[in-house]
Design a protein around this motif. Structure first.
Motif, mmCIF file in Angstrom:
data_model
loop_
_atom_site.group_PDB
_atom_site.id
_atom_site.type_symbol
_atom_site.label_atom_id
_atom_site.label_comp_id
_atom_site.label_asym_id
_atom_site.label_seq_id
_atom_site.Cartn_x
_atom_site.Cartn_y
_atom_site.Cartn_z
ATOM 1 N N GLY A 48 -55.698 43.779 38.678
ATOM 2 C CA GLY A 48 -54.874 44.444 37.687
ATOM 3 C C GLY A 48 -53.742 45.210 38.333
ATOM 4 O O GLY A 48 -53.714 45.426 39.550
ATOM 5 N N ASN A 49 -52.815 45.625 37.517
ATOM 6 C CA ASN A 49 -51.690 46.436 37.985
ATOM 7 C C ASN A 49 -51.595 47.693 37.139
ATOM 8 O O ASN A 49 -51.750 47.636 35.911
ATOM 9 N N PHE A 50 -51.347 48.838 37.772
ATOM 10 C CA PHE A 50 -51.232 50.086 37.019
ATOM 11 C C PHE A 50 -49.906 50.805 37.259
ATOM 12 O O PHE A 50 -49.699 51.897 36.734
ATOM 13 N N SER A 51 -49.012 50.196 38.027
ATOM 14 C CA SER A 51 -47.717 50.852 38.272
ATOM 15 C C SER A 51 -46.655 49.807 38.546
ATOM 16 O O SER A 51 -46.847 48.929 39.384
ATOM 17 N N GLY A 52 -45.531 49.931 37.836
ATOM 18 C CA GLY A 52 -44.398 49.044 38.065
ATOM 19 C C GLY A 52 -43.207 49.742 38.671
ATOM 20 O O GLY A 52 -42.237 49.083 39.054
ATOM 21 N N PHE A 53 -43.264 51.084 38.768
ATOM 22 C CA PHE A 53 -42.151 51.823 39.368
ATOM 23 C C PHE A 53 -42.620 53.247 39.642
ATOM 24 O O PHE A 53 -43.678 53.675 39.165
ATOM 25 N N TYR A 54 -41.836 53.965 40.417
ATOM 26 C CA TYR A 54 -42.121 55.356 40.756
ATOM 27 C C TYR A 54 -41.742 56.210 39.542
ATOM 28 O O TYR A 54 -40.585 56.500 39.310
ATOM 29 N N GLY A 55 -42.741 56.562 38.746
ATOM 30 C CA GLY A 55 -42.500 57.248 37.486
ATOM 31 C C GLY A 55 -43.295 56.631 36.355
ATOM 32 O O GLY A 55 -43.157 57.026 35.197
ATOM 33 N N GLU A 56 -44.141 55.664 36.701
ATOM 34 C CA GLU A 56 -44.991 54.992 35.714
ATOM 35 C C GLU A 56 -45.939 55.995 35.038
ATOM 36 O O GLU A 56 -46.158 57.105 35.526
ATOM 37 N N ARG A 57 -46.499 55.582 33.920
ATOM 38 C CA ARG A 57 -47.458 56.382 33.166
ATOM 39 C C ARG A 57 -48.544 56.949 34.100
ATOM 40 O O ARG A 57 -49.249 56.212 34.783
ATOM 41 N N HIS A 58 -48.656 58.278 34.138
ATOM 42 C CA HIS A 58 -49.542 58.925 35.110
ATOM 43 C C HIS A 58 -51.001 58.535 34.905
ATOM 44 O O HIS A 58 -51.769 58.393 35.861
ATOM 45 N N SER A 59 -51.395 58.327 33.672
ATOM 46 C CA SER A 59 -52.800 58.047 33.371
ATOM 47 C C SER A 59 -53.180 56.590 33.584
ATOM 48 O O SER A 59 -54.324 56.206 33.359
ATOM 49 N N ALA A 60 -52.230 55.760 34.026
ATOM 50 C CA ALA A 60 -52.451 54.315 34.050
ATOM 51 C C ALA A 60 -53.623 53.905 34.926
ATOM 52 O O ALA A 60 -54.416 53.037 34.543
ATOM 53 N N LEU A 61 -53.752 54.493 36.101
ATOM 54 C CA LEU A 61 -54.841 54.119 37.000
ATOM 55 C C LEU A 61 -56.193 54.387 36.350
ATOM 56 O O LEU A 61 -57.086 53.532 36.358
ATOM 57 N N GLN A 62 -56.342 55.555 35.753
ATOM 58 C CA GLN A 62 -57.612 55.877 35.106
ATOM 59 C C GLN A 62 -57.841 54.996 33.878
ATOM 60 O O GLN A 62 -58.970 54.580 33.602
ATOM 61 N N VAL A 88 -62.463 45.226 36.515
ATOM 62 C CA VAL A 88 -61.464 44.700 37.444
ATOM 63 C C VAL A 88 -62.072 44.773 38.841
ATOM 64 O O VAL A 88 -62.961 45.580 39.112
ATOM 65 N N ASP A 89 -61.561 43.932 39.732
ATOM 66 C CA ASP A 89 -62.021 43.948 41.119
ATOM 67 C C ASP A 89 -61.073 44.722 42.024
ATOM 68 O O ASP A 89 -61.502 45.433 42.929
ATOM 69 N N VAL A 90 -59.778 44.558 41.783
ATOM 70 C CA VAL A 90 -58.747 45.201 42.595
ATOM 71 C C VAL A 90 -57.672 45.720 41.653
ATOM 72 O O VAL A 90 -57.342 45.074 40.652
ATOM 73 N N LEU A 91 -57.122 46.882 41.970
ATOM 74 C CA LEU A 91 -55.983 47.422 41.229
ATOM 75 C C LEU A 91 -54.818 47.580 42.182
ATOM 76 O O LEU A 91 -54.964 48.109 43.291
ATOM 77 N N THR A 92 -53.650 47.147 41.741
ATOM 78 C CA THR A 92 -52.437 47.236 42.551
ATOM 79 C C THR A 92 -51.429 48.159 41.891
ATOM 80 O O THR A 92 -51.423 48.322 40.661
ATOM 81 N N GLY A 93 -50.582 48.750 42.706
ATOM 82 C CA GLY A 93 -49.521 49.614 42.205
ATOM 83 C C GLY A 93 -48.240 49.364 42.969
ATOM 84 O O GLY A 93 -48.214 49.400 44.201
ATOM 85 N N ASP A 94 -47.175 49.064 42.238
ATOM 86 C CA ASP A 94 -45.853 48.841 42.832
ATOM 87 C C ASP A 94 -44.983 50.058 42.521
ATOM 88 O O ASP A 94 -44.780 50.394 41.348
ATOM 89 N N TYR A 95 -44.463 50.701 43.548
ATOM 90 C CA TYR A 95 -43.677 51.918 43.393
ATOM 91 C C TYR A 95 -42.249 51.778 43.914
ATOM 92 O O TYR A 95 -41.444 52.692 43.746
ATOM 93 N N LEU A 96 -41.909 50.657 44.558
ATOM 94 C CA LEU A 96 -40.721 50.642 45.405
ATOM 95 C C LEU A 96 -39.584 49.779 44.870
ATOM 96 O O LEU A 96 -39.343 48.677 45.356
ATOM 97 N N ALA A 97 -38.868 50.278 43.880
ATOM 98 C CA ALA A 97 -37.594 49.673 43.512
ATOM 99 C C ALA A 97 -36.566 50.004 44.591
ATOM 100 O O ALA A 97 -36.778 50.879 45.444
ATOM 101 N N GLU A 98 -35.434 49.303 44.545
ATOM 102 C CA GLU A 98 -34.407 49.541 45.563
ATOM 103 C C GLU A 98 -33.934 50.996 45.543
ATOM 104 O O GLU A 98 -33.729 51.617 46.601
ATOM 105 N N LEU A 99 -33.754 51.551 44.353
ATOM 106 C CA LEU A 99 -33.324 52.935 44.254
ATOM 107 C C LEU A 99 -34.383 53.876 44.816
ATOM 108 O O LEU A 99 -34.072 54.903 45.430
ATOM 109 N N THR A 100 -35.668 53.524 44.635
ATOM 110 C CA THR A 100 -36.747 54.375 45.142
ATOM 111 C C THR A 100 -36.696 54.485 46.656
ATOM 112 O O THR A 100 -36.979 55.553 47.222
ATOM 113 N N MET A 101 -36.346 53.406 47.329
ATOM 114 C CA MET A 101 -36.262 53.456 48.793
ATOM 115 C C MET A 101 -35.216 54.470 49.236
ATOM 116 O O MET A 101 -35.399 55.171 50.235
#
Length: 580
Positions: A22-36, A44-57
């Motif tokens: 599963g995925n719980f984050s698509g950007f730095y600023g995603e819904r805080h409660s998403a992981l929980q 789910v077996d694995v949870l992933t989170g993507d935080y790194l848009a170009e602007l985030t870098m």
């Protein structure tokens, strides 16, 4: 509460045939409660989170410049404070790129947090993407940050060694899914079809709720979009997958919501990464039941011999002022303002751009509907030239300018802006290293077999049908679309739902027609990719976004609304293709 449990040899999934990622984050600023929410919502077996848009870098690079201990996504720490114990108790592994510019620093903070919470979680991280100190010798100039897009094999190494949490820096978004899948199924480096399938699964779920109805052009068709659920990819041993979500959550998973995400921020039919190259012209998208969409038939090729490098540099400083023009003589008021400001400025900035947005309507029933906006943007390497020297001059026009003068904001100082560009290095140059939970460092070599990227042979285009009665309608009445950004470029994916509609679309929506419908693109290079398997076209508009999102070249700096503009344009469509 201590949660003792053997962790050395357990599988990532109880099923040898399927792993649920599963995925719980698509950007730095995603819904805080998403992981929980993902932990509470179902299995789910694995949870992933993507935080790194170009602007985030850029944001994280500036954080690290101020404090070498920073440079990672701080919100992930807060999420883990809430959810680490639950993830450990449920045997759910977590893989995130929240490490940003400092994965080792974030991993250390997570170990401290685990000790504080008395949770014996094993934390591993990935190093080697940061090429900043080597940028000059590698011919990459002197950027603020240079980060290679690493692949999945370091993640797989950490998970096979028993990690509960894997923190990475700049890796490809899809590799967050490829790594766990490769570790679970024991894929080899040259299982390119399976790897490409996992890449496609990762691409679909990387932007979280965009796969479950978020940012979806046909959003009115979704019964409950109040709080969309997050996506899950059920990846099989051959790389095929089913995209779904937890039962009872909002949003929807349909062929169209998945197709929308497949077309998001792509370029050609070859979707290249460091693990493989996925052929998007081979993907079969089929309905697999309520909130279930199957992706299969995905062909894979060897990855290219080079890795993409994210180069972030400080471009200079910018400022802007918006003049509100109300009522009559809008064009004349704008022309007067241009003349006055440019004459009154003590020194002219390196760049001075004007844009008049005619949002006013005749005989308006409110003042706001009678107003247009004249925007002036300035940029320079000297912050003084675009600071109060500029914005203060704009204010000085207040009693000497057009009737009804007012501004949308008070004068302000200049702000720095970053520029993202892409570089490339040989895949063997970054020192890709998996740092296991016990501190062991494992070198991760690149894939030995590579294949240079080349254009895909254009598929045959079905002959256009004989003209008949037509209707002049908005394109969105027959087509769907999604758009996004890739550095200075924008993409628009457009697709339809029937074969007859596809025959019309592929013949009618040419590069020349896009230029006519979107006049802002008229003088820019545009590339068209034809994807008959998706009944889709993808257009890449080069240079539309100036020097990238932080450059802020247009009022929609990431081209998120570009597709909606296109769908609102009127075209002639054969009446036979339209339902009553």
């Amino acid at each position: 509460m201590t949660l003792p449990r053997p962790r050395s040899t357990r599988p990532l999934s109880a099923s040898p045939e399927v792993i649920r990622i599963g995925n719980f984050s698509g950007f730095y600023g995603e819904r805080h409660s998403a992981l929980q929410e993902m932990l509470d919502g179902g299995d789910v077996d694995v949870l992933t989170g993507d935080y790194l848009a170009e602007l985030t870098m850029l944001i994280l690079a500036r954080d690290r410049a101020k404090d070498p201990a920073l440079g990672y996504a701080k919100t992930f720490l807060a999420q883990m404070r809430q959810s680490l114990a639950a993830a450990y108790a449920k045997n759910v592994q977590i893989v995130v790129n929240a490490g940003g510019m400092n994965p080792a620093g974030l991993a250390a903070r997570l170990r401290d947090l685990a000790a504080e919470l008395d949770v014996p979680a094993r934390i591993a991280h990935i190093e080697g993407d940061d090429l900043t100190d080597r940028a000059a010798e590698l011919g990459l100039g002197q950027p603020l940050a240079a980060n290679a897009y690493l692949g999945a094999w370091g993640i797989a190494e950490c998970l096979r060694a028993g990690a509960d949490v894997v923190v990475t820096g700049r890796i490809t978004d899809a590799s967050l899914v490829v790594g766990p899948a490769a570790a679970h199924f024991g894929w080899g480096r040259e299982d390119f079809d399976a790897l490409a399938g996992a890449m496609v699964a990762g691409h679909v779920i990387e932007c979280s709720t965009q796969a479950t109805g978020g940012n979806f052009s046909a959003f009115t068709e979704i019964a409950d979009l109040s709080r969309p659920g997050f996506p899950i990819a059920e990846v099989s041993a051959d790389g095929s997958c089913v995209i779904t979500k937890h039962a009872g959550t909002g949003g929807a998973v349909t062929v169209d919501t998945v197709t929308a995400q497949l077309l998001y921020e792509i370029q050609t039919a070859r979707y290249a990464g460091p693990d493989a190259t996925a052929r998007f012209d081979t993907i079969a998208v089929t309905d697999d039941g309520p909130d279930r969409v199957r992706l299969s038939g995905i062909g894979g090729e060897a990855p290219p011999p080079q890795l993409k490098v994210s180069l972030t540099r400080l471009g200079g400083f910018r400022n802007e002022m918006a003049f509100m023009l109300v009522g009559r003589h809008i064009e004349e008021k704008a022309a007067l303002t241009r003349r006055q400001l440019e004459q009154w400025l003590p020194v002219r900035p390196a760049q001075l751009e004007w844009d008049l947005a005619r949002t006013d309507t005749p005989d308006a029933d409110t003042e706001e509907r009678a107003a247009a906006t004249l925007r002036c943007v300035v940029r320079d390497t000297d912050p003084k030239k675009v600071g109060r020297l500029f914005s203060g001059t704009a204010v000085e026009l207040a009693l000497a300018g057009y009737p009804g003068f007012f501004l949308s904001s008070p004068p302000r100082e200049a702000s720095p802006y970053g520029v993202f560009t892409a570089g490339y290095v040989d895949a063997a140059l970054p020192e890709h290293t998996a740092v296991l939970h016990d501190g062991t460092r494992v070198a991760v070599p690149p894939t030995p077999t590579t294949r240079a990227l080349a254009d895909v042979t254009a598929p045959p285009i079905p002959a256009a049908t004989a003209p008949g009665p037509s209707r002049h309608i908005e394109l969105g009445e027959i087509a769907l679309a999604r758009s996004g950004d890739k550095g200075p470029h924008a993409n628009i994916g457009v697709w339809v739902r029937t074969d007859d509609q596809w025959t019309w679309l592929v013949n009618a929506m040419t590069v020349e027609r896009i230029r006519e419908l979107l006049p802002e693109t008229a003088d820019l290079p545009i590339q068209r990719a034809v994807l008959p398997n998706l009944r889709a076209l993808n257009f890449v508009i080069e240079g539309l976004l100036g020097e990238g999102v932080a450059y802020n070249a247009r009022f929609d700096p990431q081209a998120k609304g570009l597709a909606e503009w296109l769908l609102a344009r009127r075209v002639d469509v054969p009446a036979a293709l339209l339902s009553d």
